[in-house]
Write an enzyme that holds these catalytic residues in place. Structure first.
Site, PDB file in Angstrom:
ATOM      1  N   ASP A 194      33.126  67.354  59.613  1.00 50.57           N
ATOM      2  CA  ASP A 194      32.092  68.095  58.887  1.00 50.57           C
ATOM      3  C   ASP A 194      32.346  68.117  57.386  1.00 50.57           C
ATOM      4  OD1 ASP A 194      29.785  69.933  58.807  1.00 50.57           O
ATOM      5  OD2 ASP A 194      31.271  71.405  58.193  1.00 50.57           O
ATOM      6  N   MET A 275      26.271  75.815  57.193  1.00 43.63           N
ATOM      7  CA  MET A 275      25.259  75.477  56.198  1.00 43.63           C
ATOM      8  C   MET A 275      25.616  74.243  55.375  1.00 43.63           C
ATOM      9  SD  MET A 275      22.835  77.637  56.562  1.00 43.63           S
ATOM     10  CE  MET A 275      21.931  77.215  55.074  1.00 43.63           C
ATOM     11  N   ARG A 276      26.789  73.663  55.625  1.00 44.59           N
ATOM     12  CA  ARG A 276      27.184  72.517  54.811  1.00 44.59           C
ATOM     13  C   ARG A 276      26.209  71.357  54.978  1.00 44.59           C
ATOM     14  NH1 ARG A 276      32.248  72.279  55.993  1.00 44.59           N
ATOM     15  NH2 ARG A 276      33.063  73.205  54.099  1.00 44.59           N
ATOM     16  N   ALA A 277      25.707  71.162  56.194  1.00 42.21           N
ATOM     17  CA  ALA A 277      24.790  70.045  56.437  1.00 42.21           C
ATOM     18  C   ALA A 277      23.514  70.187  55.611  1.00 42.21           C
ATOM     19  CB  ALA A 277      24.450  69.962  57.924  1.00 42.21           C
TER      20      ALA A 277
END
Length: 695
Positions: A194, A275-277
């Site tokens: 991720d 929320m990184r995506a």
């Protein structure tokens, strides 16, 4: 190795990888690229060629941390920097070796000077050298976990912090992070996957014409690297100018509310954690627009960003292959689309074609050849050859078809006695099996070991460079000599001989070799499903504990090494899923094959201790005195002190207890399938104790 890098624009195909690298060159905030693919697909060649493509950079003269003259780092260890004209140098490509130490990565403090003189004598590491450049990690999946954590933390924060015994150093570390890996050698943990902004899958083309062009260009380069690079200098210059133009345009790109809603809806629809995506998709879509010369993000930009940013974030277990359902993606984008017309290109920008029209028009824009999306870089035909055949954008290697009935029947079994593969039962959490004693193997999470990280258990004189100071032991060693050394002030006078290295104990990864009985006595479908479920559960445990795994099976008249020792537990799971059953039970052959495998592995990696897991009901058939032969084969393992456990698969009201006898011959422990479960009432000794040793 040639001193002239292979030109980036001369690489044939690899559209997704080239696009991902270029997008990160335009917008480093995307977070880097992870490239997954089989060996020999030019992954390293393409990464190394990117550095020569990037524009030169200005640095403060004499600064070891590559500070920019117009905005030097106020906390730079070499600062403060006075106003002075910068010097220009090429963008660096820094390679991180798999076997690098923590000090090599983040830098090292001179502990002796820090203690005796109170000065921060800091030797920068690779993170400092890579600042404002490219940091490349080949075989990133083989890098130690704590190094990957340090690397990704620095990439996310844009800075590296070194804390040693109360002495603290911080410096900027912003770089384009590129990792390459062969999935056959093991996967990265999902939480580490991720942290990479984008991921791409690469594979060698199956198109003969394209393969011919690859060979033709490579031979031409090897014959005359400088001449070959000169023939591609025009294409390289045009692409370099396009990168500069896209960087300049990037701040003016508008990410509208419709595009943001599509990004959020897509991440939610695919159940991506965190929320990184969303943030990576937004940055990628913006970079795609800038790359295409537009100031507005389109639906096609969002779609392309999803294909690059989401596949590796959807893995829920090590056995899940990365991927994205494109039909579902299109439905989500259509459902949450704003319905507005696509914006026209910015008249003040460089245009869809970029500098000199490179890659913009109908031949090089979007994934389908159009110019409305971010698109992939064009495949230049080359000055010395005809146009190479192109793979479609987003091409993925086709999955290898699974054999309909697994491997060919073993000699003497016959097709009538072989059963087709049975699916594995639902995996479960297993109890921990550990190797007794304290080892020195690679860092992991299974057995006790002396490691660089863990709890401090003692001190010793350093062998080589000091890495982990034991402060109390150092002070204790220096204290008796203070008067003789003429100490007059408050400071402690420390000499090199006083320094003590901390001895730490943590956990290591082991080699877990599975020996699975696939004979007719195990062939009852419900029973074999339970056995496969147990092995799959142990494989999941091995993945979590960072072990290497291998798989030996035996049936008919022989044993087979189905999977040589590897870090890829998903490869072991795939072999297990296709495993057929039937025939006699050559237990001795299985144990002898395991003995040969472990003998070779001890030569290859003597520090990694093995754990032998035999999954059988203990029966042995075929040949004269099969049980006696099996006992003798087991004695070979016991004589070498191999830690072992026998998973007893015997079922039914009448039990012969043969698996328990086998465990005694191995000098190990026997457990039933029920006892293997972590929530089982029956106890299980954690250490697989060996009770027999060579005299």
């Amino acid at each position: 190795m040639a001193s002239v890098p292979y030109p980036f624009t001369a690489v044939v195909g690899m559209d997704d990888m080239r696009l991902s690298l270029l997008l990160n060159a335009v917008s480093p905030g995307i977070g880097g690229v992870l490239v997954r693919g089989e060996k020999g697909t030019a992954k390293s060649t393409l990464v190394r060629s990117l550095a020569a493509l990037l524009p030169a950079m200005d640095v403060v003269p004499g600064c070891r941390f590559s500070c920019a003259p117009e905005a030097p780092d106020p906390e730079c260890p070499d600062g403060p920097h006075e106003s002075a004209p910068g010097v220009s140098r090429p963008t660096r490509l820094v390679e991180l070796p798999v076997g690098a130490s923590e000090d090599r990565l983040v830098g090292a403090l001179d502990i002796e000077r820090a203690l005796s003189e109170g000065v921060k004598a800091f030797e920068p590491g690779l993170l400092a050298r890579a600042h404002r450049g490219i940091l490349y990690v080949d075989e990133v999946n083989l890098l130690h976990d704590h190094l990957v954590d340090l690397l990704l933390d620095a990439a996310a924060m844009g800075a590296s912090h070194v804390e040693r015994e109360g002495v603290s150093v911080r410096h900027a570390a912003r770089f384009l992070l590129v990792g390459t890996m062969n999935p056959e050698e093991g996967e990265l943990r999902p939480q580490l996957l991720d942290r990479f902004g984008l991921t791409v899958e690469v594979a060698a083309s199956r198109d003969p014409e394209q393969r011919v062009e690859v060979v033709r260009r490579r031979l031409a380069y090897d014959d005359d690297p400088a001449g070959f690079a000169a023939r591609w200098s025009g294409e390289e210059a045009a692409l370099r100018e396009r990168i500069v133009a896209a960087r300049a345009l990037l701040p003016r790109v508008r990410l509208g509310d419709d595009a943001l809603r599509q990004i959020a809806a897509t991440c939610a629809a695919f159940e991506v954690d965190g929320m990184r995506a969303d943030i990576v998709m937004a940055r990628t879509a913006t970079a795609l627009a800038a790359w295409a010369g537009r100031t507005d993000v389109t639906v096609e930009d969002v779609r392309q960003a999803a294909l690059l940013a989401l596949p590796h974030r959807r893995r829920r277990s090590p056995f899940d292959a990365p991927g994205l359902d494109e039909d579902k993606l299109d439905e989500t984008l259509e459902e949450f689309g704003g319905g507005d017309d696509e914006p026209e290109p910015d008249p003040e920008g460089p245009g869809d074609g970029g500098p000199d029209g490179d890659g913009g028009g109908p031949d090089g824009g979007g994934p389908d050849g159009g110019g409305d999306g971010g698109g992939v870089p064009p495949q230049a035909p080359g000055p010395e050859a005809e146009s190479a055949a192109q793979e479609p954008s987003g091409d993925r290697p086709e999955a290898q078809p699974s054999p309909a009935a697994g491997p060919a029947p073993a000699p003497g079994t016959g097709p009538a006695r072989e059963q087709s593969p049975v699916g594995a039962a639902e995996p479960f959490r297993t109890k921990v099996l550990t190797v007794p004693g304290v080892g020195d193997g690679a860092a992991g999470r299974r057995s006790r070991a002396r490691t660089e990280h863990g709890r401090t258990t003692g001190a010793r004189r350093p062998r080589g460079a000091l890495t982990k100071l034991h402060l109390a032991a150092t002070v204790q060693a220096a204290a008796p000599h203070q008067r003789a050394r003429g100490r007059s002030g408050a400071g402690l006078v420390v000499h090199r001989d006083d320094l003590r290295q901390a001895v730490r104990e943590g956990r290591e990864g082991n080699l877990v070799l599975f020996v699975v009985d696939a004979s007719g006595s195990m062939a009852a479908r419900q029973r074999m499903g339970a056995v496969k479920g147990a092995v799959l559960s142990l494989l999941l445990d091995a993945y979590q504990r960072r072990d290497k795994v291998g798989l030996v099976t035996f049936r008919g008249r022989e044993a087979e090494l189905v999977l040589p020792p590897t870090s890829s537990v998903d490869a072991a799971a795939a072999r297990l899923e296709r495993l057929p059953t039937g025939g006699r039970t050559p237990l001795a052959a299985g144990l002898l094959k395991a003995h040969d495998v472990l003998r070779v592995e001890r030569l290859r990696d003597p520090a990694r201790r093995p754990l032998l897991v035999v999954v059988t009901d203990g029966r042995a058939t075929g040949g004269p005195e099969p049980l006696r032969l099996a006992a003798r084969a087991a004695g070979l393992h016991a004589a070498e002190g191999t830690a072992s456990v026998v998973v007893d698969c015997e079922a039914g009201p009448v039990r012969l207890g043969l698996a328990a006898e086998l465990a005694r011959d191995l000098g190990g422990t026997a457990v039933t399938l029920d006892e293997l479960r972590a929530d089982a009432i029956a106890g299980l000794v954690k250490d697989v104790r060996t009770t027999r040793r060579a005299a």
